[in-house]
Scaffold this active site. Structure first.
Site, PDB file in Angstrom:
ATOM      1  N   TRP A 173     -12.183   6.669  92.001  1.00 62.47           N
ATOM      2  CA  TRP A 173     -12.352   5.209  92.006  1.00 62.47           C
ATOM      3  C   TRP A 173     -12.634   4.754  93.451  1.00 62.47           C
ATOM      4  O   TRP A 173     -11.908   5.128  94.372  1.00 62.47           O
ATOM      5  CB  TRP A 173     -11.083   4.541  91.462  1.00 62.47           C
TER       6      TRP A 173
ATOM      7  N   CYS B 185     -19.745  -2.167  83.671  1.00 62.88           N
ATOM      8  CA  CYS B 185     -18.804  -1.937  84.757  1.00 62.88           C
ATOM      9  C   CYS B 185     -17.616  -1.211  84.156  1.00 62.88           C
ATOM     10  O   CYS B 185     -17.257  -1.462  83.008  1.00 62.88           O
ATOM     11  CB  CYS B 185     -18.387  -3.317  85.311  1.00 62.88           C
TER      12      CYS B 185
ATOM     13  N   ASP C 137     -16.213  -0.524  92.802  1.00 63.61           N
ATOM     14  CA  ASP C 137     -15.333  -1.610  93.248  1.00 63.61           C
ATOM     15  C   ASP C 137     -15.201  -1.619  94.760  1.00 63.61           C
ATOM     16  O   ASP C 137     -14.652  -2.559  95.328  1.00 63.61           O
ATOM     17  CB  ASP C 137     -13.944  -1.440  92.633  1.00 63.61           C
TER      18      ASP C 137
ATOM     19  N   LYS D  59     -21.149  -9.633  82.361  1.00 60.04           N
ATOM     20  CA  LYS D  59     -20.609  -8.417  82.981  1.00 60.04           C
ATOM     21  C   LYS D  59     -19.589  -7.828  82.013  1.00 60.04           C
ATOM     22  O   LYS D  59     -18.575  -8.459  81.716  1.00 60.04           O
ATOM     23  CB  LYS D  59     -19.953  -8.765  84.323  1.00 60.04           C
ATOM     24  N   TRP D  60     -19.875  -6.640  81.525  1.00 60.20           N
ATOM     25  CA  TRP D  60     -19.036  -5.971  80.504  1.00 60.20           C
ATOM     26  C   TRP D  60     -18.170  -4.947  81.222  1.00 60.20           C
ATOM     27  O   TRP D  60     -18.638  -3.879  81.580  1.00 60.20           O
ATOM     28  CB  TRP D  60     -19.951  -5.310  79.481  1.00 60.20           C
ATOM     29  N   ASP D  61     -16.911  -5.290  81.407  1.00 60.97           N
ATOM     30  CA  ASP D  61     -16.022  -4.447  82.200  1.00 60.97           C
ATOM     31  C   ASP D  61     -15.177  -3.554  81.291  1.00 60.97           C
ATOM     32  O   ASP D  61     -15.095  -3.764  80.074  1.00 60.97           O
ATOM     33  CB  ASP D  61     -15.128  -5.368  83.053  1.00 60.97           C
TER      34      ASP D  61
HETATM   35  C1  DGJ Z   1     -12.892  -4.421  87.856  1.00 62.23           C
HETATM   36  C2  DGJ Z   1     -14.296  -4.753  88.300  1.00 62.23           C
HETATM   37  O1  DGJ Z   1     -14.920  -3.627  88.793  1.00 62.23           O
HETATM   38  C3  DGJ Z   1     -14.218  -5.884  89.315  1.00 62.23           C
HETATM   39  O2  DGJ Z   1     -15.492  -6.148  89.820  1.00 62.23           O
HETATM   40  C4  DGJ Z   1     -13.658  -7.081  88.629  1.00 62.23           C
HETATM   41  O3  DGJ Z   1     -14.519  -7.515  87.612  1.00 62.23           O
HETATM   42  C5  DGJ Z   1     -12.281  -6.762  88.073  1.00 62.23           C
HETATM   43  N1  DGJ Z   1     -12.303  -5.597  87.245  1.00 62.23           N
HETATM   44  C6  DGJ Z   1     -11.748  -7.916  87.275  1.00 62.23           C
HETATM   45  O4  DGJ Z   1     -10.567  -7.632  86.657  1.00 62.23           O
END
Ligand code: DGJ
Length: 765
Positions: free
Chosen positions: A196, A527, A549, A477-479
């Protein structure tokens, strides 16, 4: 082109520059005769390489010594002891050992892969497919090997399909998409590894005897590994040397492996990770592997990347985004984290609009009771205390200022503290009755929804269709913020529990396919805690990915350089963030932060309102610069010049790539030349970065590539505010810039950078 010769025992799969030749040894076993530069079609040669002590396969397999052959899809049990492409057991528990060649079919285009994304290698794009059938009659297993050839893109896509043609269930335990036995040579393995915040670092090491593997068992392709592997002859560089490489169009547990246990062969294979995997195949059922994209390059790593980039950009990302301009965006995350209010977000958007940003994205914290990362995932309605005008009101406001509007979601997750969990506590991946309960599997305070379940998939499709339609979104943005554990679904019957990881991915793909098709104008960015799922599978639904990140500019040199091995810059989200950086506390010059971020899909995540005016003007200039040259950056050809992994500098460049359908700004030169030329889009852009300053000068020339050797170029430096001002700092031939190089003049200090615009002189050939 696919040529069939020698009584249908030889298949020549030819792309523009490569040949992949399959020979059916003794008429029963497909073998790889050759994979390399394009050659004429040879005659069939038949098996060779008999050795004492080797096992002879049964008569139905021609009594061949399988270990002496370059097998196209090996199984164990008949004398091949290397890692098999497939292993399965029949109803009585015996291994399936004897798939025998039964026939072939050639057709144009490529079949859809059942529930899986794949490259658009269609009849219209000139692709042809060879299908080879292998059958084990006794066990009732049919294996169909698919090879699709795309001549122009110089790639071969492979996948396999298994079908139970018998009367008893089969259990599949290992299932590779592709396996190739290359003649052993001194080679390096090239892979992408990390963690990460330091994803896809380039890893290169000499291949020794034994097994080499890169893999994920985390449920996503992961931060730790990437579904890509290359074997590069040991002196291979960026523009020279032979590379055999493959990537998977897949987002789940994968294995990419080289079996170098025999002296003669390197068996390179990729597919679903067998760890924890088994698949119950009832009579009449079939199972399709993910697709592997195979590339051969004799022009080093650059030749490899160019082929991957083109295939991904033109053939994998949703068609409507393949050549569409991507907006400069502002994301609220590092600017506001969970401290979201309507006023805060709107005033930030106003500042962004004033600087030239084109899209404002509201990240985490806008919904349910979400004031931190410990609640509300699953409750996808806005918090009206924070956002009195609601999401629709925000969209309206932002649109009125000429910006697009985007929203963050994390659909695959469920917080124990959520209304959704109260309603459906059993909807997460879990082992019922486990002594530790589901709480043992919390990651970032959240559980993973069981996407193997159709009712869960339907719920996501319904909820997000309503949200996306209602809010008039331009971007999503699909996290996805944790790995899968335990990878267990209570909804599957016991004999299917080993299917959970792959079924999760299939479920996700079903949801994504529905949403992509219902919202073709919404730009999706995927993401997973940054780049935890950066793969060609996700790119088939979402044309860009949040790369990491870690937004520190120096870290990003390594991450973006490594990522570019497979993925084109237009797929990488890259944002300018604050100094000191929030992840590393490092202070880097704002111009360097901008230069790194604009080398990909440009954006911001910082409180632009708090910037000193000089920095604000630099960023205003950077945005204008990016918008002027964006076609070149997003659609042109990316060339790595100097690796941060090998020294104290990194350098890369972009050139027009008309062949790839990209920008070719030099085709329409401005007749006025001189300063006015520097106003239009450049023919090439060069970025040079220093990591740490030292006593010795580090301004040795950077050798460029991809220029016309016959042409003369004017080289302008992008000044402190990203404006290219006359006069040019150099005027030189393309040949000179590529051999002698360009002498960079970097500002003093650590983390300095310089950006150059090259304009081809109108009066050169
Ligand atoms: C992890 C993502 O990579 C960040 O950019 C952000 O969207 C956070 N999550 C939000 O919780």
């Amino acid at each position: 082109m696919i040529e069939v010769r020698s009584d249908e025992r030889l298949f020549h799969l030819a792309t523009e520059h490569t040949s992949y030749i399959i020979e059916i040894a003794s008429g029963v076993v497909p073998t790889l005769r050759y994979w390399g530069p394009r050659i004429g079609t040879p005659e069939a040669a038949g098996p060779h390489g008999e050795m004492p002590y080797r096992v002879h396969a049964s008569a139905s397999l021609g009594a061949l010594q399988l270990e002496g052959l370059a097998l196209e899809y090996g199984t164990q049990g008949e004398g091949d002891f290397r890692r098999p492409a497939v292993s399965a057991r029949d109803g009585a528990g015996y291994p399936v050992t004897t798939p025998v060649y039964r026939g072939y079919r050639v057709h144009s285009g490529k079949p859809e892969l059942d529930g899986l994304p794949s490259a658009r290698l269609t009849a219209e794009t000139g692709a042809d497919t060879l299908e080879l059938e292998l059958i084990d009659e006794a066990a009732g297993l049919l294996i169909v090997l698919n090879y699709t050839v795309h001549a122009d893109w110089d790639v071969i896509a492979r996948h396999a399909r298994l079908e139970n043609t018998g009367t008893e269930p089969l259990s599949v335990e290992r299932f590779m998409s592709a396996s190739v036995d290359l003649p052993a040579r001194p080679v390096d393995t090239v892979t992408l590894s990390g963690s990460w915040g330091s994803e896809r670092h380039l890893a290169r090491s000499p291949l020794g005897p034994g097994i080499f593997a890169t893999e994920s068992t985390r449920g996503t392709s992961s931060h730790v590994a990437n579904p890509f592997i290359a074997l590069a002859v040991q002196d291979t560089g960026e523009d020279r040397g032979e590379v055999h490489a493959a990537t998977l169009v897949y987002s789940g547990n994968f294995l990419a492996e080289v079996d170098a246990s025999l002296e003669e062969f390197h068996r390179m294979s990729l597919g679903i990770n067998p760890s924890g995997f088994s698949w119950h195949l009832e009579p009449g059922e079939s199972l399709t592997s993910p697709e592997a994209i195979l590339v051969y390059s004799r022009e080093g790593l650059d030749g490899m990347s160019r082929r991957f980039h083109r295939t991904i950009q033109e053939g994998i990302v949703p068609k409507q985004w393949a050549r569409a301009e991507r907006p400069v965006l502002l994301n609220s995350w590092e600017a506001q984290y969970f401290d979201i209010t309507e006023g805060n977000f709107l005033s930030l958007s106003d500042t962004a609009a004033e600087l030239g940003v084109e899209l404002a994205v509201l990240d985490d914290g806008w919904f349910g009771e979400r004031d931190g990362d410990d609640s509300s995932l699953g409750d996808w309605y806005e918090n009206t205390e924070k956002l009195p005008s609601g999401v629709d009101g925000l969209a309206e406001y932002v649109h009125a200022r000429g910006l697009g509007f985007g929203l963050w979601v994390e659909p695959e997750m469920i917080s124990p503290a959520s209304k959704l969990y109260e309603e459906h506590p059993d909807w997460c991946l879990h082992i019922p009755g486990h002594p530790h309960g589901t709480a043992a599997t919390l990651g970032r305070n959240q559980l993973v929804l069981d996407l193997t379940r159709e009712d869960v998939q339907d719920r996501l499709i319904g909820t997000f269709s309503r949200l996306f339609a209602r809010a008039g979104l331009d971007y999503v943005k699909w996290d996805m913020n944790r790995y899968l554990a335990p990878i267990a679904s209570a909804a599957l019957p016991p004999e299917r529990r080993g299917e959970a990881a792959h079924r999760y991915v299939l479920g996700l793909y079903r949801v994504l396919a529905e949403l992509r098709d219902r919202f073709p104008t919404v730009l999706f960015e995927s993401c997973a805690g940054g780049g935890g799922r950066f793969d060609a599978g996700m790119l088939a639904y979402m044309p860009q990915t949040w790369t990491s990140d870690n937004t520190d500019a120096v870290s990003r040199l390594y991450i973006q350089y490594g990522t570019s091995m497979v993925y084109p810059p237009v797929t990488m989200g890259a944002h300018v963030s604050a100094a000191p950086n929030h992840q590393l506390d490092r202070n880097t010059p704002v111009a360097t932060r901008a230069a790194v971020a604009m080398s990909a899909n440009f954006g911001f995540e910082m409180d632009l309102r708090k910037l000193p005016s000089e920095e604000r003007e630099i960023l205003r200039g950077a945005i204008a610069f990016y918008r002027r040259h964006r076609q070149l950056i997003q659609q042109g050809r990316f060339l790595r010049l100097e690796s941060p992994f090998e020294g104290n500098r990194a350098a890369w460049m972009f050139t027009g790539d008309a062949a790839a359908g990209g920008a070719a700004p030099g085709d329409a030169p401005d007749p006025t030349a001189g300063l006015a030329r520097a106003e239009g889009s450049a023919d090439a852009l060069v970025f040079v970065f220093r990591v740490l300053i030292g006593m010795s000068p580090d301004e040795a020339p950077v050798r460029l590539r991809g220029l016309d050797p016959e042409a003369v170029y004017e080289v302008y430096v992008a000044g402190p505010r990203f404006a290219c001002e006359a006069p040019p700092v150099a005027t030189a031939g393309g040949d000179e810039l590529c051999t002698r190089g360009l002498e960079p003049a970097l500002p003093r200090g650590d983390y300095a950078s310089a950006v150059y615009c090259l304009y081809r002189r109108a009066d050169t050939p």
